[in-house]
Design a protein around this motif. Structure first.
Motif, PDB file in Angstrom:
ATOM      1  N   ARG A 182       0.816  -1.221   0.000  1.00 26.25           N
ATOM      2  CA  ARG A 182       0.000   0.000   0.000  1.00 26.25           C
ATOM      3  C   ARG A 182       0.847   1.269   0.000  1.00 26.25           C
ATOM      4  NH1 ARG A 182      -4.522  -2.399   4.156  1.00 26.25           N
ATOM      5  NH2 ARG A 182      -5.242  -4.022   2.711  1.00 26.25           N
ATOM      6  N   ASP A 183       1.926   1.299   0.774  1.00 27.22           N
ATOM      7  CA  ASP A 183       2.799   2.477   0.768  1.00 27.22           C
ATOM      8  C   ASP A 183       3.459   2.643  -0.593  1.00 27.22           C
ATOM      9  OD1 ASP A 183       2.147   3.010   3.372  1.00 27.22           O
ATOM     10  OD2 ASP A 183       3.986   2.186   4.229  1.00 27.22           O
ATOM     11  N   LEU A 184       3.851   1.520  -1.195  1.00 29.98           N
ATOM     12  CA  LEU A 184       4.471   1.574  -2.511  1.00 29.98           C
ATOM     13  C   LEU A 184       3.493   2.120  -3.542  1.00 29.98           C
ATOM     14  CD1 LEU A 184       7.116   0.722  -4.034  1.00 29.98           C
ATOM     15  CD2 LEU A 184       5.922  -1.398  -4.601  1.00 29.98           C
ATOM     16  N   LEU A 185       2.252   1.661  -3.494  1.00 28.61           N
ATOM     17  CA  LEU A 185       1.242   2.160  -4.423  1.00 28.61           C
ATOM     18  C   LEU A 185       1.006   3.657  -4.238  1.00 28.61           C
ATOM     19  CD1 LEU A 185      -1.403  -0.711  -4.376  1.00 28.61           C
ATOM     20  CD2 LEU A 185      -0.231   0.172  -6.390  1.00 28.61           C
ATOM     21  N   ALA A 186       0.945   4.087  -2.991  1.00 29.61           N
ATOM     22  CA  ALA A 186       0.711   5.505  -2.726  1.00 29.61           C
ATOM     23  C   ALA A 186       1.833   6.370  -3.276  1.00 29.61           C
ATOM     24  CB  ALA A 186       0.563   5.730  -1.221  1.00 29.61           C
ATOM     25  N   ALA A 187       3.052   5.871  -3.223  1.00 29.93           N
ATOM     26  CA  ALA A 187       4.207   6.664  -3.642  1.00 29.93           C
ATOM     27  C   ALA A 187       4.512   6.568  -5.129  1.00 29.93           C
ATOM     28  CB  ALA A 187       5.443   6.214  -2.848  1.00 29.93           C
ATOM     29  N   ARG A 188       4.171   5.435  -5.752  1.00 29.89           N
ATOM     30  CA  ARG A 188       4.665   5.182  -7.113  1.00 29.89           C
ATOM     31  C   ARG A 188       3.587   5.086  -8.191  1.00 29.89           C
ATOM     32  NH1 ARG A 188      10.018   3.372  -7.412  1.00 29.89           N
ATOM     33  NH2 ARG A 188      11.091   3.876  -5.468  1.00 29.89           N
TER      34      ARG A 188
END
Length: 214
Positions: free
Chosen positions: A146-152
């Motif tokens: 989820r953090d990766l999706l939010a950032a990338r």
């Protein structure tokens, strides 16, 4: 000028119209200079393919004949170890110009399973992730992503810049075709015509592939 190159891996056991139609649609939508189909030798997350690497490679080569945007890349079949995507990406990057864009195509289920992949956190150092979603893919990504999706994540496929590092989604209309279904049809002596290209079906029959054991 930087090129756009897609890579689409799989066992292709056998390659079928779902693989090919989806690949062609994505190559056109994202204006790829080429999309490479990469048959895997020993996929870490899948059962061992039913037929040999040589047969699967031959079928994919037959399937893409005459389609300029689709190519076949046999590097994973030449590697004497499991087909880890990170190794394939590193190998490709060594051959490409530094500013060439590389897109790794993944289905939604495969994307959600990324945290179990070998060195998965390094993938975006080498490529963009192009996640293929179907209208029925309504499950949420695992917490680890989820953090990766939010950032990338990038919502505009045409605005992707740089050689790697972003995640983009593409919607696809599913074709209800699977390699498992085709193998079962062939093993029972039924026809798989129109589910695979005619040239592939001819190869299967000529070489006696996917027959039920005597």
């Amino acid at each position: 000028m930087a090129r756009r190159i897609g890579i689409f891996g799989g066992t292709f056991d056998p390659v079928h119209i779902g693989h090919l139609r989806g690949a062609l649609e994505i190559a056109e939508e994202f204006q790829f200079d080429e999309l490479r189909l990469i048959p895997s030798a020993r996929p870490p997350h899948r059962d061992t393919p039913q037929v040999s690497a040589a047969d699967r490679l031959a079928m994919v080569e037959l399937a893409v004949q005459g389609e300029a945007s689709l190519r076949v890349d046999d590097r994973e079949l030449r590697r004497d170890k499991p087909s880890y995507s990170i190794d394939t990406l590193e190998s490709l990057r060594a051959e490409l110009d530094a500013d060439d864009q590389l897109f790794l195509l993944l289905g939604w289920d495969a994307f959600c399973g990324l945290p179990t992949w070998h060195r998965w956190a390094e993938l975006l150092e080498h490529c963009h992730l192009l996640v293929l979603q179907r209208p029925d893919a309504d499950s949420e990504a695992p917490e680890a992503l989820r953090d990766l999706l939010a950032a990338r994540s990038n919502n505009d496929p045409q605005a992707i810049d740089g050689p790697a590092g972003q995640i983009v989604f593409a919607w696809q209309t599913p074709l209800a075709v699977s390699a498992t279904q085709i193998r079962q049809l062939l093993a029972s002596g039924r026809s798989a015509r129109f589910l695979v290209p005619d040239a592939v079906l001819a190869y299967i029959h000529t070489h006696g592939l996917y027959r039920a054991p005597n």
